[in-house]
Design a protein around this motif. Structure first.
Motif, PDB file in Angstrom:
ATOM      1  N   ALA A  95       1.831  -5.424   3.147  1.00 40.09           N
ATOM      2  CA  ALA A  95       1.361  -6.993   3.368  1.00 40.09           C
ATOM      3  C   ALA A  95       2.389  -7.810   3.878  1.00 40.09           C
ATOM      4  O   ALA A  95       1.935  -8.425   4.997  1.00 40.09           O
ATOM      5  N   ILE A 134      -3.828   9.724   3.498  1.00 39.88           N
ATOM      6  CA  ILE A 134      -4.388   8.707   2.897  1.00 39.88           C
ATOM      7  C   ILE A 134      -6.039   8.755   3.188  1.00 39.88           C
ATOM      8  O   ILE A 134      -6.337   8.769   4.350  1.00 39.88           O
ATOM      9  N   ASP A 147       4.646  10.759   8.653  1.00 44.80           N
ATOM     10  CA  ASP A 147       5.037  11.688   7.593  1.00 44.80           C
ATOM     11  C   ASP A 147       3.926  12.941   7.779  1.00 44.80           C
ATOM     12  O   ASP A 147       3.178  12.882   8.041  1.00 44.80           O
ATOM     13  N   ASN A 156      10.898  -0.294   5.615  1.00 48.60           N
ATOM     14  CA  ASN A 156       9.901  -0.448   4.465  1.00 48.60           C
ATOM     15  C   ASN A 156       8.870   1.033   4.765  1.00 48.60           C
ATOM     16  O   ASN A 156       8.571   1.776   3.854  1.00 48.60           O
ATOM     17  N   TYR A 205       6.201   9.470   0.178  1.00 44.51           N
ATOM     18  CA  TYR A 205       4.887  10.229   0.008  1.00 44.51           C
ATOM     19  C   TYR A 205       5.041  11.525   0.645  1.00 44.51           C
ATOM     20  O   TYR A 205       4.025  12.053   0.951  1.00 44.51           O
ATOM     21  N   LEU A 221      -5.042  -1.213   2.867  1.00 44.61           N
ATOM     22  CA  LEU A 221      -3.473  -0.909   2.478  1.00 44.61           C
ATOM     23  C   LEU A 221      -2.629  -2.108   2.822  1.00 44.61           C
ATOM     24  O   LEU A 221      -1.650  -2.248   2.032  1.00 44.61           O
ATOM     25  N   SER A 268       0.619  10.921   7.138  1.00 42.40           N
ATOM     26  CA  SER A 268       0.260   9.599   7.835  1.00 42.40           C
ATOM     27  C   SER A 268       0.981   9.021   9.038  1.00 42.40           C
ATOM     28  O   SER A 268       2.361   9.603   8.904  1.00 42.40           O
TER      29      SER A 268
END
Ligand code: ADP
Length: 258
Positions: free
Chosen positions: A226, A196, A191, A159, A167, A204, A249
């Motif tokens: 989440a 953000i 990355d 994920n 992104y 987030l 990020s």
């Protein structure tokens, strides 16, 4: 006498209030559980027909059935990606309902961190090739085993990698690292995408939260992080983000060494 009566009345109404509150909480919990069970059933029921639609779409691409013209191919590919999205939403809802009903079952064992890394990289390899993003691994030799659930940890890593890819700019790179620190192993996905804004970083990991006016998140559900948090915390770990606008990020999680 009147004072005693007043006191007794007050006490009666306080305990009546407590009973009502307790009943409300119980009703609320029951309703919440019913909702989670309903979501679990629906998501489970949707999975089978959707998987079969996907298989039929794959068959449509089979030359033995007859070649499709470019327009038809485009339509098939649109249906297929919508189908993938529905499958992803339903499986994320299923995971979430398992967390909510306390039915999240962990299968903890001592595992080799490099195996999880390899599996996750293999899963997103195709996505990375399409965007020409280089996946770089930074891992020290002789890392200790981690005390974790292989599937859930791999899910979180996939994920984070999918988000990082989504992104990232084309032809950029992503660094996937694992290192030992104190009695923990820390996995990170870094990355070099747009980054953000600080005001959103804490939110987030909330359910359904997506950065407002974020074009790239159109296809997302806002559930991935989440669920990642639930999976990592259920394994006595921590998950966090470090990011700066324009610099990219880094999402990390720590798990206890096995
Ligand atoms: P989804 O990606 O399905 O929308 P997530 O919970 O995985 O849900 O992510 C929530 C939001 O966080 C995303 O919609 C996106 O706005 C932001 N986000 C997540 N990962 C990154 C990243 N690597 N770079 C920039 N923004 C990100």
């Amino acid at each position: 006498l009147q004072a005693n009566k007043d006191n007794a009345l007050r006490q009666a109404s306080v305990s009546a209030g407590k009973v009502i509150i307790l009943r409300n909480i119980t009703e609320f919990k029951e309703r919440d559980e019913a909702k989670s069970n309903f979501i679990a059933t629906i998501s489970h029921e949707l999975k089978t027909p959707m998987s079969s639609i996907k298989m039929s779409l794959q068959l449509l691409n089979d030359e033995r059935i007859g070649a499709l013209n470019p327009e038809q191919q485009g339509l098939v590919s649109n249906i297929k990606s919508d189908c993938d999205r529905l499958l992803r939403i339903s499986s994320e809802l299923l995971d979430l309902s398992q967390v909510e009903t306390g039915n999240l079952k962990l299968n903890i064992s001592a595992i080799d961190p490099l195996k999880i890394l390899d599996y996750a990289i293999d899963t997103v390899k195709f996505q990375a090739e399409q965007k020409e993003v280089k996946l770089e691994v930074q891992a020290a030799t002789g890392l200790p085993q981690v005390h974790a659930d292989t599937d859930k940890t791999a899910w979180v890593l996939v994920n984070l990698l999918s988000n990082a890819l989504r992104y990232s700019h084309e032809k950029s790179r992503i660094i996937i690292s694992v290192k030992a620190e104190a009695s923990k192993l820390i996995f990170s996905v870094r990355d070099f995408g747009k980054g953000i804004d600080e005001q959103y970083q804490k939110r987030l990991f909330e359910r359904y939260f997506r950065i407002p006016a974020d074009g790239s998140s159109k296809s997302g559900t806002g559930l991935g992080l989440a669920i990642s948090k639930e999976f990592i915390e259920a394994q006595n770990g921590q998950i966090w983000v470090e990011s700066a606008i324009g610099e990219g990020s880094s999402f990390s999680f720590a798990l206890p060494v096995g």
